[in-house]
Scaffold this active site. Structure first.
Site, short mmCIF file in Angstrom:
data_model
loop_
_atom_site.label_atom_id
_atom_site.label_comp_id
_atom_site.label_asym_id
_atom_site.label_seq_id
_atom_site.Cartn_x
_atom_site.Cartn_y
_atom_site.Cartn_z
N SER A 1 0.86 -1.18 0.00
CA SER A 1 0.00 0.00 0.00
C SER A 1 0.90 1.23 0.00
O SER A 1 2.06 1.17 0.41
CB SER A 1 -0.88 0.00 1.26
OG SER A 1 -1.49 1.28 1.45
N TYR B 1 -2.20 -0.69 10.49
CA TYR B 1 -2.33 -1.01 9.06
C TYR B 1 -1.05 -0.65 8.31
O TYR B 1 -0.52 -1.46 7.54
CB TYR B 1 -3.52 -0.26 8.47
CG TYR B 1 -3.69 -0.49 6.98
CD1 TYR B 1 -4.26 -1.65 6.50
CD2 TYR B 1 -3.30 0.48 6.07
CE1 TYR B 1 -4.42 -1.87 5.14
CE2 TYR B 1 -3.45 0.28 4.70
CZ TYR B 1 -4.01 -0.89 4.24
OH TYR B 1 -4.16 -1.09 2.89
#
Length: 268
Positions: free
Chosen positions: A142, A155
């Site tokens: 990501s 995350y």
């Protein structure tokens, strides 16, 4: 590695979002696709709707956080197709919010799925690839793996772990015939945050301005064909990673300008 007719590709997190887009793109190019996710009915429906010969795609229900389930899914796919040429470790979940407010259960879940799920998927797929002397691994990290954001500390940590893992493993695979690419998507139009839209931080822009998962799938397969170390999509994600590598303070200033003060509230 060019993806085309006869390519045997396994995608985790295939039932929705980026994984589903990748499955459609791979099938449209003639690949035989292994579809891994937890929901068997969704995978069966997806396998039936993908282009290609009937029975050419395989539903492989499994929980990637469970090593034995991933190993069994890879074994089933290899037994059905005779091997594996491409594996995409894409399965992931997100729970946003201040770290002190996240439950231990959600912290463990993100760690198990995003990080360990990647490790178990790659570990299981590498054995038949290395034995065959060819193949390609894609790890879907990501943009948060390059620069983590407030309210997404855990995350971002799992995504940074994927980045470091991929960086090292690409070198370890030198001379094996197997290569590796790490993908850094920005905000993509998926259902990743549907369960938490009401509490997303102010800097988040994953609404109508989010990028297309189909365009991301094309970018990932282009990177595989060119054997690129990384692919960032949209391009701004890669530029942010460069800026943060040169000077985190500079990257913070850019983010405050683009996303407001919530993206980088401290100025030290």
């Amino acid at each position: 590695m060019e993806v085309g007719s006869g390519t045997r590709a396994l995608v985790t997190g295939a039932s929705s979002g980026i994984g589903r887009a990748l499955a459609h793109t791979l099938a449209a190019r003639g690949a035989r696709v292994g579809l891994a996710a937890r929901s068997a009915p969704e995978l069966e429906r997806l396998a039936a709707e993908l282009p290609g010969l009937a029975g050419g795609h395989h539903a492989l229900p499994c929980d990637v956080s469970e090593r034995s389930q991933v190993e069994a899914a890879v074994e089933r796919f290899v037994a059905a197709t005779g091997g594996i040429d491409l594996v995409v470790a894409n399965a992931g979940i997100a729970h946003y919010g201040p770290f002190r407010e996240l439950s231990p259960e959600r912290i463990e879940q993100m760690t198990a799925v995003n990080w360990l799920g990647t490790v178990w998927t790659v570990r299981a797929a590498l054995e038949p690839m290395v034995a065959a002397g060819r193949g390609h691994v894609v790890i879907v990290s990501s943009g948060a793996g390059q620069r983590a954001f407030p309210d997404a500390a855990v995350y971002g940590a799992t995504k940074a772990a994927q980045r470091a893992f991929g960086e090292a493993l690409r070198h370890e695979l030198a001379g094996t015939g197997v290569s590796l690419t790490v993908a850094f998507p920005g905000e993509i139009a998926t259902a990743l945050h549907d369960h938490e839209k009401a509490r997303m931080p102010a800097w988040y822009r994953g609404d109508a301005r989010a990028a297309s998962p189909d365009a991301l799938a094309d970018a990932i397969l282009a990177a595989v064909a060119a054997d690129r170390r990384t692919v960032a999509f949209p391009r701004l994600v890669g530029l942010l990673g460069v800026a943060n590598g040169i000077s985190p303070r500079f990257a913070d200033a850019i983010l405050r300008r683009l996303r407001g003060p919530s993206a980088a509230p401290r100025r030290d």
